[in-house]
Design a protein around this motif. Structure first.
Motif, PDB file in Angstrom:
ATOM      1  N   ASN A  15     -31.845  10.785   4.525  1.00  0.00           N
ATOM      2  CA  ASN A  15     -33.275  10.926   4.776  1.00  0.00           C
ATOM      3  C   ASN A  15     -33.689  12.356   4.445  1.00  0.00           C
ATOM      4  N   LEU A  16     -34.529  12.490   3.418  1.00  0.00           N
ATOM      5  CA  LEU A  16     -34.950  13.801   2.926  1.00  0.00           C
ATOM      6  C   LEU A  16     -36.357  14.110   3.430  1.00  0.00           C
ATOM      7  N   PRO A  17     -36.504  15.142   4.268  1.00  0.00           N
ATOM      8  CA  PRO A  17     -37.815  15.419   4.859  1.00  0.00           C
ATOM      9  C   PRO A  17     -38.713  16.264   3.958  1.00  0.00           C
ATOM     10  N   ALA A  67     -15.205   4.061  13.519  1.00  0.00           N
ATOM     11  CA  ALA A  67     -16.044   3.294  14.444  1.00  0.00           C
ATOM     12  C   ALA A  67     -17.494   3.156  13.980  1.00  0.00           C
ATOM     13  N   PRO A  68     -18.158   4.210  13.525  1.00  0.00           N
ATOM     14  CA  PRO A  68     -19.544   4.036  13.063  1.00  0.00           C
ATOM     15  C   PRO A  68     -19.668   3.018  11.932  1.00  0.00           C
ATOM     16  N   ARG A  69     -18.706   3.028  11.016  1.00  0.00           N
ATOM     17  CA  ARG A  69     -18.764   2.090   9.889  1.00  0.00           C
ATOM     18  C   ARG A  69     -18.563   0.662  10.349  1.00  0.00           C
ATOM     19  N   ALA A  70     -17.819   0.494  11.442  1.00  0.00           N
ATOM     20  CA  ALA A  70     -17.535  -0.851  11.953  1.00  0.00           C
ATOM     21  C   ALA A  70     -18.616  -1.355  12.901  1.00  0.00           C
ATOM     22  N   SER A  71     -19.634  -0.543  13.157  1.00  0.00           N
ATOM     23  CA  SER A  71     -20.649  -0.905  14.158  1.00  0.00           C
ATOM     24  C   SER A  71     -21.607  -1.981  13.669  1.00  0.00           C
ATOM     25  N   GLY A  72     -21.710  -2.167  12.363  1.00  0.00           N
ATOM     26  CA  GLY A  72     -22.668  -3.123  11.819  1.00  0.00           C
ATOM     27  C   GLY A  72     -24.063  -2.562  11.670  1.00  0.00           C
ATOM     28  N   LYS A  73     -24.278  -1.317  12.060  1.00  0.00           N
ATOM     29  CA  LYS A  73     -25.602  -0.701  11.965  1.00  0.00           C
ATOM     30  C   LYS A  73     -25.748   0.043  10.642  1.00  0.00           C
ATOM     31  N   THR A  74     -26.969   0.113  10.161  1.00  0.00           N
ATOM     32  CA  THR A  74     -27.269   0.935   9.000  1.00  0.00           C
ATOM     33  C   THR A  74     -27.243   2.394   9.439  1.00  0.00           C
ATOM     34  N   LEU A  75     -26.425   3.192   8.781  1.00  0.00           N
ATOM     35  CA  LEU A  75     -26.247   4.591   9.162  1.00  0.00           C
ATOM     36  C   LEU A  75     -27.054   5.489   8.223  1.00  0.00           C
ATOM     37  N   ILE A  76     -27.858   6.359   8.838  1.00  0.00           N
ATOM     38  CA  ILE A  76     -28.755   7.251   8.109  1.00  0.00           C
ATOM     39  C   ILE A  76     -28.573   8.658   8.666  1.00  0.00           C
ATOM     40  N   ALA A  77     -28.677   9.652   7.816  1.00  0.00           N
ATOM     41  CA  ALA A  77     -28.665  11.043   8.282  1.00  0.00           C
ATOM     42  C   ALA A  77     -29.877  11.758   7.710  1.00  0.00           C
ATOM     43  N   ARG A  78     -30.645  12.383   8.600  1.00  0.00           N
ATOM     44  CA  ARG A  78     -31.759  13.215   8.129  1.00  0.00           C
ATOM     45  C   ARG A  78     -31.282  14.654   8.060  1.00  0.00           C
ATOM     46  N   VAL A  79     -31.327  15.214   6.868  1.00  0.00           N
ATOM     47  CA  VAL A  79     -30.885  16.583   6.643  1.00  0.00           C
ATOM     48  C   VAL A  79     -32.087  17.520   6.671  1.00  0.00           C
ATOM     49  N   ASN A  80     -31.823  18.794   6.562  1.00  0.00           N
ATOM     50  CA  ASN A  80     -32.898  19.767   6.450  1.00  0.00           C
ATOM     51  C   ASN A  80     -33.479  19.745   5.045  1.00  0.00           C
ATOM     52  N   PRO A  81     -34.707  20.247   4.858  1.00  0.00           N
ATOM     53  CA  PRO A  81     -35.371  20.153   3.550  1.00  0.00           C
ATOM     54  C   PRO A  81     -34.579  20.823   2.437  1.00  0.00           C
ATOM     55  N   CYS A  82     -34.873  20.406   1.208  1.00  0.00           N
ATOM     56  CA  CYS A  82     -34.170  20.937   0.037  1.00  0.00           C
ATOM     57  C   CYS A  82     -34.237  22.460  -0.039  1.00  0.00           C
ATOM     58  N   GLN A  83     -35.378  23.030   0.372  1.00  0.00           N
ATOM     59  CA  GLN A  83     -35.557  24.476   0.265  1.00  0.00           C
ATOM     60  C   GLN A  83     -34.820  25.228   1.367  1.00  0.00           C
ATOM     61  N   SER A  84     -34.300  24.498   2.348  1.00  0.00           N
ATOM     62  CA  SER A  84     -33.639  25.120   3.481  1.00  0.00           C
ATOM     63  C   SER A  84     -32.266  25.661   3.101  1.00  0.00           C
ATOM     64  N   ALA A  85     -31.878  26.730   3.785  1.00  0.00           N
ATOM     65  CA  ALA A  85     -30.533  27.282   3.588  1.00  0.00           C
ATOM     66  C   ALA A  85     -29.456  26.330   4.094  1.00  0.00           C
ATOM     67  N   HIS A  86     -29.844  25.352   4.909  1.00  0.00           N
ATOM     68  CA  HIS A  86     -28.877  24.417   5.482  1.00  0.00           C
ATOM     69  C   HIS A  86     -28.631  23.194   4.608  1.00  0.00           C
ATOM     70  N   PHE A  87     -29.483  22.970   3.597  1.00  0.00           N
ATOM     71  CA  PHE A  87     -29.482  21.689   2.896  1.00  0.00           C
ATOM     72  C   PHE A  87     -28.130  21.344   2.276  1.00  0.00           C
ATOM     73  N   ALA A  88     -27.579  22.222   1.464  1.00  0.00           N
ATOM     74  CA  ALA A  88     -26.350  21.903   0.743  1.00  0.00           C
ATOM     75  C   ALA A  88     -25.205  21.598   1.702  1.00  0.00           C
ATOM     76  N   ALA A  89     -25.068  22.398   2.758  1.00  0.00           N
ATOM     77  CA  ALA A  89     -23.996  22.168   3.732  1.00  0.00           C
ATOM     78  C   ALA A  89     -24.227  20.868   4.497  1.00  0.00           C
ATOM     79  N   ASP A  90     -25.494  20.563   4.797  1.00  0.00           N
ATOM     80  CA  ASP A  90     -25.814  19.305   5.484  1.00  0.00           C
ATOM     81  C   ASP A  90     -25.335  18.111   4.673  1.00  0.00           C
ATOM     82  N   VAL A  91     -25.697  18.097   3.399  1.00  0.00           N
ATOM     83  CA  VAL A  91     -25.368  16.951   2.549  1.00  0.00           C
ATOM     84  C   VAL A  91     -23.851  16.792   2.424  1.00  0.00           C
ATOM     85  N   LEU A  92     -23.163  17.881   2.206  1.00  0.00           N
ATOM     86  CA  LEU A  92     -21.710  17.817   2.070  1.00  0.00           C
ATOM     87  C   LEU A  92     -21.053  17.312   3.352  1.00  0.00           C
TER      88      LEU A  92
END
Length: 291
Positions: free
Chosen positions: A90-92, A54-79
């Motif tokens: 979106n890289l903060p 459904a999100p892909r079919a919405s016609g909207k540009t889809l963006i995800a802002r993850v946690n910063p590269c130095q964060s312990a969450h970064f790698a899991a966020d991206v995956l």
């Protein structure tokens, strides 16, 4: 992408409303709007959402802002969020080319792991004095970088700079826009936290548009209509662009490099802008004209 609406990743009850909005883009957030104790939960929620059709079919540009590269969450966020249909990561709080390269490598791995055939771009948040000083180098660090986005709250508040001083905001906007222009990427405007201040939002968005920004971030659905209105080419702009392109075609046929339109000398840079205006108008269904 006239308007980009922030959607907290920990608030799935807001997802349907966001998709029903008129926002051109939705930016699902795992960073500032998600408390530390809910990061894992939000990541799982977004993974499920972005894995659906459904999100892909919405016609909207889809963006995800993850946690910063130095964060312990970064790698899991991206995956978790790099799925077919995601347009931008979106890289903060970016401050070094090494962070950009690390994000690009993480994207490579996530795309391979998740069967993503269309490369995901990087939207870099410029939110510190160092980041602003190095903005061009950051934008040029990797071909995946699609744009630079201002984060004025993070940039100004620690330095005790007035976030709402028009001259200061203009100076920073111009600096970012020129850095983005040198690197050949787009510039995107910051969020405006005073969501009930319609006049302030429109004034700042108008300034961004005059400086050539692509659009403005929205933290509340009520801001979307104003961003869409301000970043829409006016009928007058479209008509002038059509006249410029028509005159350019005629001049080329005559072997003339510079000519006048509406009493103003026009040459190649003006034609580039006119063609861009007409391309935007066609994309928004605002009329046809010379290309």
């Amino acid at each position: 992408m006239r308007s980009k609406l922030f959607v907290p990743g920990s608030r799935p009850e807001l997802f349907d409303k966001a998709f029903r909005s008129d926002a051109d883009a939705l930016s699902f957030d795992l960073e500032d709007s998600v408390s530390p104790d809910r990061k894992t939960e939000a990541r799982q929620v977004l993974q499920a959402l972005l894995s659906a059709e459904a999100p892909r079919a919405s016609g909207k540009t889809l963006i995800a802002r993850v946690n910063p590269c130095q964060s312990a969450h970064f790698a899991a966020d991206v995956l978790a969020v790099v799925r077919p249909g995601l347009a931008l990561l979106n890289l903060p709080k970016v401050e070094s080319a090494e962070e950009v390269l690390a994000a690009a490598a993480a994207l490579d791995a996530a795309e391979a792991a998740n069967g993503v055939a269309e490369p995901v771009g990087l939207l870099l948040n410029i939110e510190s004095a160092r980041g602003l000083r190095l903005a061009h180098a950051l934008a040029a660090a990797h071909p995946r970088v699609a744009g630079l986005q201002l984060g004025l709250g993070d940039l100004f508040e620690p330095l005790q700079i007035d976030r709402h001083d028009p001259a200061t905001v203009h100076a920073v906007m111009l600096q970012l826009r020129l850095a983005a222009g040198e690197a050949g990427v787009f510039a995107y405007d910051a969020a405006y936290a005073r969501f009930q201040d319609v006049d302030g939002f429109r004034a700042e968005a108008g300034e961004a548009r005059r400086l050539g920004f692509l659009g403005k971030s929205c933290i509340h659905p009520s801001q979307v209509a104003h961003a869409n209105d301000i970043f829409r080419p006016s009928d007058e702009e479209i008509a002038r662009a059509q006249r410029v392109v028509a005159a350019a075609d005629q001049a080329q046929a005559r072997g003339v490099g510079a000519y006048t339109v509406d009493g103003e000398m026009v040459d190649a840079p003006f034609v580039l802008r006119a063609r861009a205006t007409l391309a935007t108008a066609r994309r928004l269904g605002l009329g046809q004209g010379p290309t």
